[in-house]
Design a protein around this motif. Structure first.
Motif, PDB file in Angstrom:
ATOM      1  N   LEU A   1      72.128  31.491  49.876  1.00 47.95           N
ATOM      2  CA  LEU A   1      72.678  31.074  51.149  1.00 47.95           C
ATOM      3  C   LEU A   1      71.706  30.080  51.768  1.00 47.95           C
ATOM      4  CD1 LEU A   1      74.796  31.495  53.417  1.00 47.95           C
ATOM      5  CD2 LEU A   1      73.282  33.263  54.332  1.00 47.95           C
ATOM      6  N   SER A   2      72.213  28.896  52.111  1.00 48.58           N
ATOM      7  CA  SER A   2      71.390  27.891  52.767  1.00 48.58           C
ATOM      8  C   SER A   2      71.833  27.777  54.216  1.00 48.58           C
ATOM      9  CB  SER A   2      71.535  26.551  52.044  1.00 48.58           C
ATOM     10  OG  SER A   2      70.742  25.558  52.671  1.00 48.58           O
ATOM     11  N   VAL A   3      70.889  27.868  55.124  1.00 47.45           N
ATOM     12  CA  VAL A   3      71.205  27.912  56.546  1.00 47.45           C
ATOM     13  C   VAL A   3      70.336  26.911  57.305  1.00 47.45           C
ATOM     14  CG1 VAL A   3      71.332  29.392  58.570  1.00 47.45           C
ATOM     15  CG2 VAL A   3      71.678  30.374  56.317  1.00 47.45           C
TER      16      VAL A   3
ATOM     17  N   ILE B   1      74.896  37.655  55.795  1.00 48.06           N
ATOM     18  CA  ILE B   1      74.695  38.034  54.398  1.00 48.06           C
ATOM     19  C   ILE B   1      75.596  39.228  54.120  1.00 48.06           C
ATOM     20  CG2 ILE B   1      73.012  38.722  52.654  1.00 48.06           C
ATOM     21  CD1 ILE B   1      70.850  37.686  54.694  1.00 48.06           C
ATOM     22  N   ASN B   2      76.353  39.133  53.055  1.00 41.34           N
ATOM     23  CA  ASN B   2      77.338  40.167  52.748  1.00 41.34           C
ATOM     24  C   ASN B   2      76.951  41.014  51.556  1.00 41.34           C
ATOM     25  OD1 ASN B   2      79.389  39.436  54.751  1.00 41.34           O
ATOM     26  ND2 ASN B   2      79.515  37.538  53.581  1.00 41.34           N
TER      27      ASN B   2
ATOM     28  N   ILE C   1      71.875  37.526  61.092  1.00 43.80           N
ATOM     29  CA  ILE C   1      70.595  37.131  61.648  1.00 43.80           C
ATOM     30  C   ILE C   1      70.860  36.037  62.664  1.00 43.80           C
ATOM     31  CG2 ILE C   1      68.271  36.261  61.197  1.00 43.80           C
ATOM     32  CD1 ILE C   1      68.616  37.174  58.280  1.00 43.80           C
ATOM     33  N   ALA C   2      70.464  36.263  63.895  1.00 44.99           N
ATOM     34  CA  ALA C   2      70.692  35.277  64.958  1.00 44.99           C
ATOM     35  C   ALA C   2      69.558  34.255  64.982  1.00 44.99           C
ATOM     36  CB  ALA C   2      70.787  35.986  66.299  1.00 44.99           C
ATOM     37  N   ALA C   3      69.926  33.008  65.260  1.00 50.58           N
ATOM     38  CA  ALA C   3      68.937  31.940  65.427  1.00 50.58           C
ATOM     39  C   ALA C   3      67.929  31.944  64.289  1.00 50.58           C
ATOM     40  CB  ALA C   3      68.238  32.077  66.776  1.00 50.58           C
ATOM     41  N   THR C   4      68.434  31.722  63.084  1.00 53.20           N
ATOM     42  CA  THR C   4      67.607  31.821  61.883  1.00 53.20           C
ATOM     43  C   THR C   4      66.390  30.906  61.959  1.00 53.20           C
ATOM     44  OG1 THR C   4      69.673  32.209  60.693  1.00 53.20           O
ATOM     45  CG2 THR C   4      67.713  31.824  59.375  1.00 53.20           C
TER      46      THR C   4
ATOM     47  N   GLY D   1      70.657  41.205  45.448  1.00 54.48           N
ATOM     48  CA  GLY D   1      69.967  40.385  46.424  1.00 54.48           C
ATOM     49  C   GLY D   1      70.608  39.034  46.676  1.00 54.48           C
ATOM     50  N   THR D   2      70.412  38.522  47.869  1.00 56.38           N
ATOM     51  CA  THR D   2      70.857  37.197  48.267  1.00 56.38           C
ATOM     52  C   THR D   2      69.646  36.401  48.715  1.00 56.38           C
ATOM     53  OG1 THR D   2      73.043  37.944  48.972  1.00 56.38           O
ATOM     54  CG2 THR D   2      72.236  35.869  49.909  1.00 56.38           C
ATOM     55  N   THR D   3      69.463  35.228  48.121  1.00 60.99           N
ATOM     56  CA  THR D   3      68.335  34.375  48.496  1.00 60.99           C
ATOM     57  C   THR D   3      68.748  33.481  49.660  1.00 60.99           C
ATOM     58  OG1 THR D   3      67.520  34.353  46.227  1.00 60.99           O
ATOM     59  CG2 THR D   3      66.725  32.626  47.696  1.00 60.99           C
ATOM     60  N   VAL D   4      68.046  33.616  50.763  1.00 60.78           N
ATOM     61  CA  VAL D   4      68.328  32.813  51.954  1.00 60.78           C
ATOM     62  C   VAL D   4      67.266  31.731  52.091  1.00 60.78           C
ATOM     63  CG1 VAL D   4      68.483  32.824  54.472  1.00 60.78           C
ATOM     64  CG2 VAL D   4      69.499  34.699  53.134  1.00 60.78           C
ATOM     65  N   THR D   5      67.719  30.494  52.206  1.00 55.81           N
ATOM     66  CA  THR D   5      66.825  29.365  52.405  1.00 55.81           C
ATOM     67  C   THR D   5      67.169  28.736  53.742  1.00 55.81           C
ATOM     68  OG1 THR D   5      66.725  28.952  50.032  1.00 55.81           O
ATOM     69  CG2 THR D   5      66.014  27.170  51.492  1.00 55.81           C
ATOM     70  N   VAL D   6      66.160  28.574  54.595  1.00 51.83           N
ATOM     71  CA  VAL D   6      66.379  27.999  55.914  1.00 51.83           C
ATOM     72  C   VAL D   6      65.949  26.536  55.890  1.00 51.83           C
ATOM     73  CG1 VAL D   6      65.825  28.152  58.360  1.00 51.83           C
ATOM     74  CG2 VAL D   6      65.989  30.243  56.975  1.00 51.83           C
ATOM     75  N   ARG D   7      66.861  25.659  56.237  1.00 57.67           N
ATOM     76  CA  ARG D   7      66.598  24.212  56.263  1.00 57.67           C
ATOM     77  C   ARG D   7      66.098  23.815  57.650  1.00 57.67           C
ATOM     78  NH1 ARG D   7      71.917  24.489  54.781  1.00 57.67           N
ATOM     79  NH2 ARG D   7      72.517  23.291  56.629  1.00 57.67           N
ATOM     80  N   ALA D   8      65.035  23.048  57.658  1.00 60.61           N
ATOM     81  CA  ALA D   8      64.463  22.614  58.946  1.00 60.61           C
ATOM     82  C   ALA D   8      65.319  21.528  59.588  1.00 60.61           C
ATOM     83  CB  ALA D   8      63.052  22.100  58.727  1.00 60.61           C
TER      84      ALA D   8
END
Lengths: 113, 111
Positions: A11-13, A21-22, A77-80, A106-113
């Motif tokens: 998941l890219s956010v 995340i489900n 997750i609020a305001a990642t 598992g789910t891999t979460v990547t946060v983009r700046a």
């Protein structure tokens, strides 16, 4: 044991957005569900849990939703933030003190700046 | 306070060697758990102790795997005659009751 966690593996956010995340579970007898966060090179870190007699529980910036009808669990997750980048696992147990937790893949979460 | 600690953090073994992995749980935690985590997968249960008693070892993959917690505190997971398929991260967790708190794991690579 039963498999936990049919999900999107990544998941890219965008930073500041909300993340969802489900997780699907298959054991209808499960009574206790937990979300863990695992950063690279570290062990899983407890985020939040919920029992089957609840459908929603809130923590700091996180909310867990449980839909027993369709056996679905989600973590919001609020305001990642960049520090939220990690692998997130759902786990299930037959009771709160059930020692034999079953984890999803598992789910891999990547946060983009 | 101090969390669960594990040592060594990394271990490289030649196939056939024996290895011993150590877990120091959070002080006062009655329950201790070992999990095996393959690359890209979630942790899988290996064994469970309540104090010094090993109450469930159903997840141990073979009789080459042995765990002990003789004084109800520190635990050791021993793997005899290691094989390549034993390569994984071995996680230890402890709990007073309910929530399990994990250590950083030992990454084992068997060549």
């Amino acid at each position: 044991g039963e498999s936990v966690g049919l999900h999107l593996p990544t998941l890219s956010v965008q930073e500041g957005d909300n993340s969802i995340i489900n997780c699907a579970y298959s054991n209808s007898a499960s009574d206790y569900f937990i979300w863990y966060k695992q950063e690279s090179g570290k062990g899983p870190q407890f985020i939040i849990d919920i029992r089957s007699n609840m459908d929603k529980r809130q923590g700091q910036r996180v909310t867990v939703l449980l839909n027993k009808t369709v056996k679905h669990l989600s973590l919001q997750i609020a305001a990642t933030q960049p520090g939220d980048s990690a692998v997130y696992f759902c786990a299930e147990g037959l009771a709160v003190n059930d020692y034999k937790l079953s984890f999803g893949a598992g789910t891999t979460v990547t946060v983009r700046a | 306070g101090a969390g669960v600690s594990q040592s060594p953090r990394y271990k490289v073994a030649k196939r056939g060697q024996d290895v011993a992995l150590r877990c120091d749980p959070i002080s006062g935690h009655v329950s201790l758990f070992w999990y095996q985590q393959a690359l890209g997968q979630g942790p899988e249960f290996l064994t469970y102790f309540q104090n010094e008693a090993q109450l469930d070892k159903s997840g141990l993959p073979s009789d080459r795997f042995f765990a002990e917690r003789p004084e109800g505190s520190v635990s050791t997971l021993k793997i005899q005659r290691t094989q390549q398929e034993d390569s994984a991260v071995y996680l230890c967790a402890s709990s007073p009751s309910g929530t399990q708190y994990f250590g950083p794991g030992t990454r084992l690579l068997v060549l």
